[in-house]
Scaffold this motif. Sequence first.
Motif, PDB file in Angstrom:
ATOM      1  N   ILE A   1       0.852  -1.202   0.000  1.00 28.10           N
ATOM      2  CA  ILE A   1       0.000   0.000   0.000  1.00 28.10           C
ATOM      3  C   ILE A   1       0.882   1.244   0.000  1.00 28.10           C
ATOM      4  O   ILE A   1       1.572   1.531   0.975  1.00 28.10           O
ATOM      5  CB  ILE A   1      -0.923   0.021   1.243  1.00 28.10           C
ATOM      6  N   GLU A   2       0.871   1.968  -1.122  1.00 21.68           N
ATOM      7  CA  GLU A   2       1.734   3.153  -1.243  1.00 21.68           C
ATOM      8  C   GLU A   2       0.925   4.425  -1.034  1.00 21.68           C
ATOM      9  O   GLU A   2      -0.247   4.489  -1.411  1.00 21.68           O
ATOM     10  CB  GLU A   2       2.358   3.195  -2.648  1.00 21.68           C
ATOM     11  N   PRO A   3       1.554   5.455  -0.451  1.00 25.31           N
ATOM     12  CA  PRO A   3       0.828   6.718  -0.326  1.00 25.31           C
ATOM     13  C   PRO A   3       0.546   7.269  -1.717  1.00 25.31           C
ATOM     14  O   PRO A   3       1.297   7.022  -2.652  1.00 25.31           O
ATOM     15  CB  PRO A   3       1.795   7.616   0.451  1.00 25.31           C
ATOM     16  N   GLY A   4      -0.533   7.987  -1.855  1.00 29.18           N
ATOM     17  CA  GLY A   4      -0.914   8.525  -3.158  1.00 29.18           C
ATOM     18  C   GLY A   4      -2.409   8.315  -3.322  1.00 29.18           C
ATOM     19  O   GLY A   4      -3.193   8.792  -2.512  1.00 29.18           O
ATOM     20  N   GLU A   5      -2.775   7.550  -4.341  1.00 29.83           N
ATOM     21  CA  GLU A   5      -4.194   7.288  -4.555  1.00 29.83           C
ATOM     22  C   GLU A   5      -4.828   6.572  -3.367  1.00 29.83           C
ATOM     23  O   GLU A   5      -5.936   6.891  -2.948  1.00 29.83           O
ATOM     24  CB  GLU A   5      -4.361   6.414  -5.788  1.00 29.83           C
ATOM     25  N   ARG A   6      -4.107   5.566  -2.856  1.00 25.88           N
ATOM     26  CA  ARG A   6      -4.674   4.741  -1.797  1.00 25.88           C
ATOM     27  C   ARG A   6      -4.914   5.522  -0.511  1.00 25.88           C
ATOM     28  O   ARG A   6      -5.940   5.378   0.133  1.00 25.88           O
ATOM     29  CB  ARG A   6      -3.757   3.537  -1.479  1.00 25.88           C
ATOM     30  N   TYR A   7      -3.918   6.309  -0.133  1.00 23.63           N
ATOM     31  CA  TYR A   7      -4.089   7.108   1.090  1.00 23.63           C
ATOM     32  C   TYR A   7      -3.155   8.309   1.076  1.00 23.63           C
ATOM     33  O   TYR A   7      -2.071   8.266   0.499  1.00 23.63           O
ATOM     34  CB  TYR A   7      -3.868   6.261   2.343  1.00 23.63           C
ATOM     35  N   GLY A   8      -3.589   9.380   1.711  1.00 23.43           N
ATOM     36  CA  GLY A   8      -2.743  10.554   1.907  1.00 23.43           C
ATOM     37  C   GLY A   8      -2.133  10.485   3.295  1.00 23.43           C
ATOM     38  O   GLY A   8      -2.732   9.909   4.208  1.00 23.43           O
ATOM     39  N   LEU A   9      -0.939  11.059   3.453  1.00 26.99           N
ATOM     40  CA  LEU A   9      -0.248  10.948   4.741  1.00 26.99           C
ATOM     41  C   LEU A   9       0.400  12.286   5.100  1.00 26.99           C
ATOM     42  O   LEU A   9       1.057  12.915   4.269  1.00 26.99           O
ATOM     43  CB  LEU A   9       0.825   9.851   4.657  1.00 26.99           C
ATOM     44  N   VAL A  10       0.208  12.696   6.350  1.00 26.18           N
ATOM     45  CA  VAL A  10       0.897  13.884   6.856  1.00 26.18           C
ATOM     46  C   VAL A  10       1.555  13.532   8.178  1.00 26.18           C
ATOM     47  O   VAL A  10       0.940  12.893   9.037  1.00 26.18           O
ATOM     48  CB  VAL A  10      -0.076  15.068   7.065  1.00 26.18           C
ATOM     49  N   GLY A  11       2.817  13.902   8.330  1.00 23.55           N
ATOM     50  CA  GLY A  11       3.540  13.705   9.589  1.00 23.55           C
ATOM     51  C   GLY A  11       3.599  15.004  10.372  1.00 23.55           C
ATOM     52  O   GLY A  11       2.764  15.906  10.173  1.00 23.55           O
ATOM     53  N   TYR A  12       4.597  15.117  11.244  1.00 22.96           N
ATOM     54  CA  TYR A  12       4.685  16.291  12.108  1.00 22.96           C
ATOM     55  C   TYR A  12       6.121  16.421  12.608  1.00 22.96           C
ATOM     56  O   TYR A  12       6.680  15.433  13.103  1.00 22.96           O
ATOM     57  CB  TYR A  12       3.749  16.101  13.310  1.00 22.96           C
ATOM     58  N   ASP A  13       6.728  17.564  12.461  1.00 21.27           N
ATOM     59  CA  ASP A  13       8.063  17.924  12.986  1.00 21.27           C
ATOM     60  C   ASP A  13       8.956  18.573  11.919  1.00 21.27           C
ATOM     61  O   ASP A  13       9.855  19.321  12.264  1.00 21.27           O
ATOM     62  CB  ASP A  13       8.863  16.732  13.541  1.00 21.27           C
TER      63      ASP A  13
END
Lengths: 342, 342
Positions: free
Chosen positions: A271-283
Amino acid sequence: MAISRKEVARLAGVSEATVSRVFNNVGPMKEETRERVLQAAEQVGYVPNALAQQLARKKSGNIGVILPFVPKVHLFSTYYFSEILSGIGEAANRSGYNLLLIFREPSDAKDYSMLFRTQKIDACIVLGARDVPEERAALEQLQAEGHPFCLVNQRFDGTSFMTVDADHAAGSREAVRHLIASGRRSVAFLNGPAEYSSSRDRLAGYRTALRESGIGYREELVFVGNYSRKSGYEQAELIGERIRSGEVDAVFAANDRMAIGLMQGLKELGIEPGERYGLVGYDNSDGSRIISPTLSTVEVPFYEMGRLAAEKLLKEERKEADGQQEDSLLPIRFLARETSTF
Amino acid sequence: MAISRKEVARLAGVSEATVSRVFNNVGPMKEETRERVLQAAEQVGYVPNALAQQLARKKSGNIGVILPFVPKVHLFSTYYFSEILSGIGEAANRSGYNLLLIFREPSDAKDYSMLFRTQKIDACIVLGARDVPEERAALEQLQAEGHPFCLVNQRFDGTSFMTVDADHAAGSREAVRHLIASGRRSVAFLNGPAEYSSSRDRLAGYRTALRESGIGYREELVFVGNYSRKSGYEQAELIGERIRSGEVDAVFAANDRMAIGLMQGLKELGIEPGERYGLVGYDNSDGSRIISPTLSTVEVPFYEMGRLAAEKLLKEERKEADGQQEDSLLPIRFLARETSTF
């Protein structure tokens, strides 16, 4: 000793007070004058009597930095601590102070006052403090005894402890709003432990963003790690299932390390970020910038927070504070990168 | 004070010596006993007189760590320093010592002895020392006055300073042999400044590998940065030209930061690692693992080096050393990753 100091002063062509200032590292001083005094001192073999000096000054010249001690975790290699410490070091160094690092073990009876009573430190900065009763009691004792201290990136609600914090509620709100604005509807949240005010602030920001977008808060979409990469990696299976089922189409993680661990775990599941899911981190850690795809994140001015804490403390220590104790809440900045903008 | 200590001992049901050991942080101690003594001390309001205590012990309980101070560089955020410091912290903490960080500015008159004479530290670890006359003189003075100190990752040839180092000559030799074994013939070398023994060791390893492979050494293929990412980035134009002309088909960089900077600079010029050129860094930093393509590198046990240095020092400080001063040279490990194995 007085005669020696006199001799040093005569040889260097400065006043005795200047000699003292050089050896006590007090106040501004021309580098040239300082060198001349040190050379003269060396020539006559002048050694200030350290204990007499300490008795007179009642100062150690050290700022204490209280750090959590976690076996096997290379603490200084984490972006968060290393940046704050670099900032503290910059301010301390500019004022002629050294940093005394004190490791706090979970089992320790917390008696920070002892560090002041034994004159090991003149002021201290507390990092990674959890809001638990023993910690509160130890800090309240410091305050009661009038020892200057400052918390960085943690708050204890209902107290008047000197604090330098960042606006994590706003940072989290922005991160989640960005995910929703880019078309995601089911944003899971991977948070850190609730004993840290910074975790609670992030949760508040997450909930605000959902509410503002008319999306209901669902507790089953909130996961908890411990801010380590491994704890993010370990959530991949569970979160991966939700992504596969379409129940989750975005993840907001409370720090980059967990986000990167999760991203790696999900990648192993195909499962790669992009179409499948968006991802945001912090720092906005170094890692977030060089990983591929680059990680969207929230920039926190950790270095400035450390520097500001040391500056506030030293001001108080020199009794230059105006008595008005005000909290510092530094602004954050959302940074959109590849993991959320495909 | 003696009466108070007696009272604490009675209340805690331990000997006065045990009370002293708790407050001096000396020797092993059951956590339970320690807590009982601290509680008893709190109950009777016992505060050991710090100055009397220091006079009696002539000990600060601090290990000094002397660090270079470079404005604007977030020192603790570099893999190298943060790992060594984490290792030192682990060992110091286990022995009940605190770390006193001392920043060395380029302009500073280097009088490390003062730190001992003023009883700020009991022993010290020197990091990032350049082999220049003032530094040598300062360390020789420490040795002459019998103050325990240890250098980490730097050697001063012709001296008998206590040193913990890694086998950088072997590490560099392996890295370059790997590039040659994978079919590269013209390996450029991006080194750090020659004032550091670790840079000189790397150059020696580079030359050994070339010689062993029957390839002539060409000075024009050796470039010099300052171990920062930026300094690697800045060499991209020059090295890029050599790659385009076919004069260079591989680069060995003396640390990962420079390798990553160079890789980014070359990428902007349209030159990607792989067919065009092979790349090996050095350190096995976090960045080398998460960058894409992943960076081949040499693993250095920085954490263990820091820990070992602190352990050796504390042994000497407690006079448990056997008088035989032996250097520690820790092994390294080459790690083949994507940038050199397409």
